[in-house]
Design a protein around this motif. Structure first.
Motif, PDB file in Angstrom:
ATOM      1  N   ARG A  16       0.831  -1.210   0.000  1.00 19.22           N
ATOM      2  CA  ARG A  16       0.000   0.000   0.000  1.00 19.22           C
ATOM      3  C   ARG A  16       0.865   1.260   0.000  1.00 19.22           C
ATOM      4  O   ARG A  16       0.570   2.234  -0.707  1.00 19.22           O
ATOM      5  N   ILE A  17       1.946   1.224   0.768  1.00 19.39           N
ATOM      6  CA  ILE A  17       2.843   2.384   0.830  1.00 19.39           C
ATOM      7  C   ILE A  17       3.429   2.675  -0.544  1.00 19.39           C
ATOM      8  O   ILE A  17       3.405   3.823  -1.023  1.00 19.39           O
ATOM      9  N   PHE A  18       3.973   1.637  -1.197  1.00 19.92           N
ATOM     10  CA  PHE A  18       4.619   1.849  -2.494  1.00 19.92           C
ATOM     11  C   PHE A  18       3.609   2.146  -3.603  1.00 19.92           C
ATOM     12  O   PHE A  18       3.901   2.905  -4.536  1.00 19.92           O
ATOM     13  N   TRP A  19       2.423   1.561  -3.505  1.00 23.25           N
ATOM     14  CA  TRP A  19       1.367   1.868  -4.474  1.00 23.25           C
ATOM     15  C   TRP A  19       0.957   3.334  -4.367  1.00 23.25           C
ATOM     16  O   TRP A  19       0.815   4.038  -5.379  1.00 23.25           O
ATOM     17  N   ASN A  20       0.782   3.822  -3.130  1.00 25.50           N
ATOM     18  CA  ASN A  20       0.439   5.233  -2.939  1.00 25.50           C
ATOM     19  C   ASN A  20       1.552   6.139  -3.455  1.00 25.50           C
ATOM     20  O   ASN A  20       1.283   7.203  -4.043  1.00 25.50           O
ATOM     21  N   LEU A  21       2.799   5.717  -3.253  1.00 24.19           N
ATOM     22  CA  LEU A  21       3.932   6.507  -3.728  1.00 24.19           C
ATOM     23  C   LEU A  21       3.934   6.568  -5.263  1.00 24.19           C
ATOM     24  O   LEU A  21       4.126   7.647  -5.855  1.00 24.19           O
ATOM     25  N   ARG A  22       3.707   5.424  -5.902  1.00 23.77           N
ATOM     26  CA  ARG A  22       3.640   5.405  -7.370  1.00 23.77           C
ATOM     27  C   ARG A  22       2.526   6.316  -7.879  1.00 23.77           C
ATOM     28  O   ARG A  22       2.686   7.025  -8.880  1.00 23.77           O
ATOM     29  N   SER A  23       1.394   6.263  -7.214  1.00 20.44           N
ATOM     30  CA  SER A  23       0.242   7.062  -7.646  1.00 20.44           C
ATOM     31  C   SER A  23       0.527   8.559  -7.532  1.00 20.44           C
ATOM     32  O   SER A  23       0.028   9.356  -8.338  1.00 20.44           O
ATOM     33  N   ARG A  24       1.318   8.940  -6.535  1.00 18.32           N
ATOM     34  CA  ARG A  24       1.651  10.358  -6.379  1.00 18.32           C
ATOM     35  C   ARG A  24       2.713  10.808  -7.379  1.00 18.32           C
ATOM     36  O   ARG A  24       2.650  11.909  -7.919  1.00 18.32           O
ATOM     37  N   LEU A  25       3.714   9.944  -7.614  1.00 16.22           N
ATOM     38  CA  LEU A  25       4.810  10.311  -8.515  1.00 16.22           C
ATOM     39  C   LEU A  25       4.375  10.324  -9.973  1.00 16.22           C
ATOM     40  O   LEU A  25       4.896  11.094 -10.770  1.00 16.22           O
ATOM     41  N   ARG A  26       3.444   9.422 -10.345  1.00 13.95           N
ATOM     42  CA  ARG A  26       2.900   9.357 -11.703  1.00 13.95           C
ATOM     43  C   ARG A  26       4.025   9.304 -12.752  1.00 13.95           C
ATOM     44  O   ARG A  26       4.107  10.120 -13.665  1.00 13.95           O
ATOM     45  N   TRP A  27       4.869   8.286 -12.627  1.00 13.02           N
ATOM     46  CA  TRP A  27       6.021   8.139 -13.522  1.00 13.02           C
ATOM     47  C   TRP A  27       5.575   7.967 -14.975  1.00 13.02           C
ATOM     48  O   TRP A  27       4.775   7.104 -15.304  1.00 13.02           O
ATOM     49  N   SER A  28       6.111   8.808 -15.847  1.00 12.16           N
ATOM     50  CA  SER A  28       5.794   8.716 -17.270  1.00 12.16           C
ATOM     51  C   SER A  28       6.915   9.364 -18.067  1.00 12.16           C
ATOM     52  O   SER A  28       7.344  10.479 -17.748  1.00 12.16           O
ATOM     53  N   ARG A  29       7.412   8.653 -19.081  1.00 15.06           N
ATOM     54  CA  ARG A  29       8.458   9.186 -19.950  1.00 15.06           C
ATOM     55  C   ARG A  29       7.920   9.605 -21.302  1.00 15.06           C
ATOM     56  O   ARG A  29       8.529  10.401 -22.010  1.00 15.06           O
ATOM     57  N   PRO A 128       3.663   2.006 -12.305  1.00 10.06           N
ATOM     58  CA  PRO A 128       4.892   1.321 -11.885  1.00 10.06           C
ATOM     59  C   PRO A 128       5.995   1.545 -12.914  1.00 10.06           C
ATOM     60  O   PRO A 128       5.719   1.717 -14.107  1.00 10.06           O
ATOM     61  N   ILE A 129       7.238   1.552 -12.460  1.00 15.31           N
ATOM     62  CA  ILE A 129       8.361   1.694 -13.389  1.00 15.31           C
ATOM     63  C   ILE A 129       8.701   0.307 -13.912  1.00 15.31           C
ATOM     64  O   ILE A 129       9.128  -0.574 -13.167  1.00 15.31           O
TER      65      ILE A 129
END
Length: 258
Positions: A16-29, A128-129
């Motif tokens: 849950r912690i890492f999922w929330n982090l991914r959702s906030r960072l919104r990684w996209s290239r 996710p990356i």
């Protein structure tokens, strides 16, 4: 609490912690592209599917792996969903919850091309990356842009979604905690009851639902939750495909609401 359930709870909290982090960072290239399948050698069955749905136009823009995945998706839709489509009713809204990177969109477009509906893909974890340093979001934008349409990809929790569709196609929903944990998500997202409630809420009266499970054990868990839900089973098959082998037979069911 036993040791196993404690371990699951700890993993769920970590996920849950890492999922929330991914959702906030919104990684996209951005700029994701695939090398086309080109002169991919197909079986006779695949050639029949390709011809029936005029799918060869996607050869130049889908990788061999994704191309075959889409042919398999068309094979499933033609065998199970097509017999139950009512010719008098043209679907306007198609929904694919849990669509990951929306790689099946070309198959959905080809299958429903005569109806020209809007297709919506929902994914709760699109950022996710991945190994190529892209995200599912990047890949979904690529598949969306292969054709000009009103189709869309949304970061959304299907368990909270409330926009009824005519047809829902769902491939491998997490009906128990362990698959959700294995995919890096909290345990609560693996809940057959929540899936059934969401399918029922998001299908219009008379709408069709196609669900694919990875084995009979998942199908049984879904059936337990489906009892008295109003989703009426129309057809069910356990499918093994020679041109797209899977670890377990695909258990495919089609339901109608009401």
């Amino acid at each position: 609490m036993d040791r196993t359930s404690l371990g699951d709870s700890l993993q769920s909290a970590r996920n849950r912690i890492f999922w929330n982090l991914r959702s906030r960072l919104r990684w996209s290239r951005g700029g994701y592209q695939e090398t086309g399948a080109g002169a991919l050698d197909l079986s006779e069955e695949e050639k029949k599917i390709e011809k029936a749905f005029a799918f060869d136009r996607y050869r130049i823009c889908l990788s061999p792996e994704v191309y075959k995945k889409n042919l398999w998706t068309l094979w499933v839709l033609a065998r199970l969903l097509k017999p139950h489509l009512r010719s008098a009713h043209s679907p306007d809204e198609i929904l694919e919850p849990g669509c990951q990177d929306f790689a099946r969109l070309p198959a959905l477009r080809a299958f429903f091309r005569s109806h020209e509906p809007r297709i919506t893909g929902l994914e709760i974890d699109p950022f996710p990356i991945l190994r190529d340093m892209r995200s599912r979001w990047d890949k979904a934008q690529y598949y969306l842009n292969l054709d000009k349409s009103e189709d869309r990809y949304r970061e959304a929790d299907f368990f909270s979604w409330d926009r009824p569709s005519d047809i829902i196609c769902c491939f491998y929903p997490f009906v128990s905690a362990h698959p959700a944990l294995a995919w890096g998500l909290p345990a609560w997202l693996g809940d057959a009851d929540a899936w059934v409630r969401s399918f029922t809420r998001n299908l219009r009266a008379g709408g069709l639902l196609l669900v694919v499970h990875q084995g009979e054990w998942e199908e049984e868990e879904f059936d337990r939750a489906r009892d008295a839900s109003g989703l009426r089973l129309l057809q069910r098959e356990s499918l093994e495909c020679t041109f797209y082998p899977l670890p377990h037979p695909a258990c495919v069911s089609v339901y109608r609401k009401g």
